[in-house]
Design a protein around this motif. Sequence first.
Motif, PDB file in Angstrom:
ATOM      1  N   ALA A 247      12.615  16.329 -10.025  1.00 43.57           N
ATOM      2  CA  ALA A 247      13.994  16.773 -10.253  1.00 43.57           C
ATOM      3  C   ALA A 247      14.587  17.318  -8.957  1.00 43.57           C
ATOM      4  N   VAL A 248      13.774  18.101  -8.220  1.00 42.74           N
ATOM      5  CA  VAL A 248      14.246  18.668  -6.953  1.00 42.74           C
ATOM      6  C   VAL A 248      14.569  17.544  -5.969  1.00 42.74           C
TER       7      VAL A 248
ATOM      8  N   VAL B 250      18.272  14.171 -11.853  1.00 45.03           N
ATOM      9  CA  VAL B 250      17.977  15.596 -12.052  1.00 45.03           C
ATOM     10  C   VAL B 250      17.915  15.899 -13.547  1.00 45.03           C
ATOM     11  N   THR B 251      18.898  15.409 -14.289  1.00 42.62           N
ATOM     12  CA  THR B 251      18.948  15.665 -15.733  1.00 42.62           C
ATOM     13  C   THR B 251      17.675  15.169 -16.416  1.00 42.62           C
ATOM     14  N   LYS B 252      17.300  13.935 -16.089  1.00 44.85           N
ATOM     15  CA  LYS B 252      16.131  13.308 -16.721  1.00 44.85           C
ATOM     16  C   LYS B 252      14.856  14.131 -16.457  1.00 44.85           C
ATOM     17  N   TRP B 253      14.607  14.430 -15.183  1.00 40.45           N
ATOM     18  CA  TRP B 253      13.350  15.102 -14.836  1.00 40.45           C
ATOM     19  C   TRP B 253      13.349  16.563 -15.267  1.00 40.45           C
TER      20      TRP B 253
ATOM     21  N   MET C  19      20.035  25.237  -6.608  1.00 42.89           N
ATOM     22  CA  MET C  19      19.651  26.061  -7.758  1.00 42.89           C
ATOM     23  C   MET C  19      18.447  25.442  -8.469  1.00 42.89           C
ATOM     24  N   VAL C  20      18.415  24.107  -8.549  1.00 40.57           N
ATOM     25  CA  VAL C  20      17.263  23.422  -9.146  1.00 40.57           C
ATOM     26  C   VAL C  20      16.011  23.696  -8.322  1.00 40.57           C
ATOM     27  N   GLU C  21      16.187  23.711  -7.013  1.00 43.32           N
ATOM     28  CA  GLU C  21      15.051  23.965  -6.134  1.00 43.32           C
ATOM     29  C   GLU C  21      14.511  25.383  -6.334  1.00 43.32           C
TER      30      GLU C  21
END
Lengths: 129, 349
Positions: free
Chosen positions: B96-97, B108-111, B324-326
């Motif tokens: 996702a990152v 990103v959404t999927k992972w 933010m995902v990271e």
Amino acid sequence: MIRDDLYKDAEYAKSANHDEEHGREIRKKITKVTIILTLITILEVGVGIVLTRPMLGGESWSWFGIKMFYIILTVVKAAYIVLVFMHLGDERKNFRWVILAPYILFILYLLFICITESTYILDVMRAPW
Amino acid sequence: MAQVEEVDKSLVWAGNGSPFRLSYGKQFMWFFLVSDALTFGGLLTAYGFARHSVDSWPVAEKVFRALPFSDGDWPLIYVALMTFILIISSVTMVLAVEAGHRLDKKGVTKWLLATVLGGAIFVGSQAWEWSHFIHGSHHGAVLTEQGWAYVAGLEYQYDENGHVLMDGHDPAIQSLRLQFIDGGQFMMSGAEALEAYNTAERNLDGKLILENGLGVPVNIVGSDDNVTSVELLVEGTIYREMEGNVDSENWGELLSLYEGASSQIQGANLTENEYAPNAPAYADFFFFITGFHGFHVFSGVVINLLILIQVLRGVYDKRGHFEMVEKSGLYWHFVDLVWVFVFTFFYLL
């Protein structure tokens, strides 16, 4: 007012962005690390089932060897997670050591307390006086 | 003239920004993780200390051997499965990152969704493990004259109609298997003791080195060079098993040990547990360490879910980066990292 410790945040964050080709390389690396982590876990459980503490004797050298084997594999796993998955390997060197130095010191301390210190306490508790 | 060394300007910090070239949020997520590692390290250190400073401690392969939907014997397999689920959810997180670095919102959404699911499965598995640990085995552990024993097998006698035969008020027992789990002390007597006394080697303290542990002779009958009978007090360090059925030679002794038991523990709580009757701290550490970790996983799932909502709302597209995902990824990997250590120190060692 713009805080001088924050105003470059977006620039730093954007500098981590990369293109499709670079992404492919990174995904290849992720796959490799996933396989390594899985194999290590399987190996650990396999050894855990075949060579147990009661079988070898809790105070034997072979059990000590197994213990060390587990600890080394754990540190290897942790290193892969921290350096690759958490991208610490890609951060600047100064930041890498700011994070790693306390971790390393604490792991050594943990091992010392678990193995040396408590064994001494056990001997004291066992003593008949 | 003094030599002047040319230095790459990009490597030198001259104020005007972070010396680490990192955003404030990411840097402090790392500092938080270091401090959180100290908390977990404290728990694991306390565990290691408590465990090594007593004589007996349960072996994880003997405690964690159940699998949902199965009656079989699967030592550590369930925990290994949980470990694997967490590692895989860590992999989906790093994917996702990576997708975020390509500004690939769909990726990103999927992972991230996969990560949330993996985390939820892990928390659910842990709930099952707790429930199983608290309820315990079918027959629990009993305190016999020879110390704590785990009732590993117990079969009743049936009549031809399949009803349990009653012996007074109690069901009549057909066969029984006791595992002495405390590694405590027990007496050895008779021919077995005499044989062991005459053949065993002695260690530096003069104690006998026996198969079951160390022995000390008490009640020696006979002269020094001709001992005719001896009783040995054995400090057991390994499991000792006694099993038999109504036809076997040792049945009377075995049955009276079981029926004369003065107390019984089934399952586990904060003050006693069947896995380590002499070390109640074992269950406490199980609850605290896996509970504290489970709470981290739970909060990680919630954080990832909130970030997933932000991703779907397009907040990070507008921002031009998915940092933010990271950041939540760092937290999630840390939770995985802690489990790697818990797996080794609590389950394997």
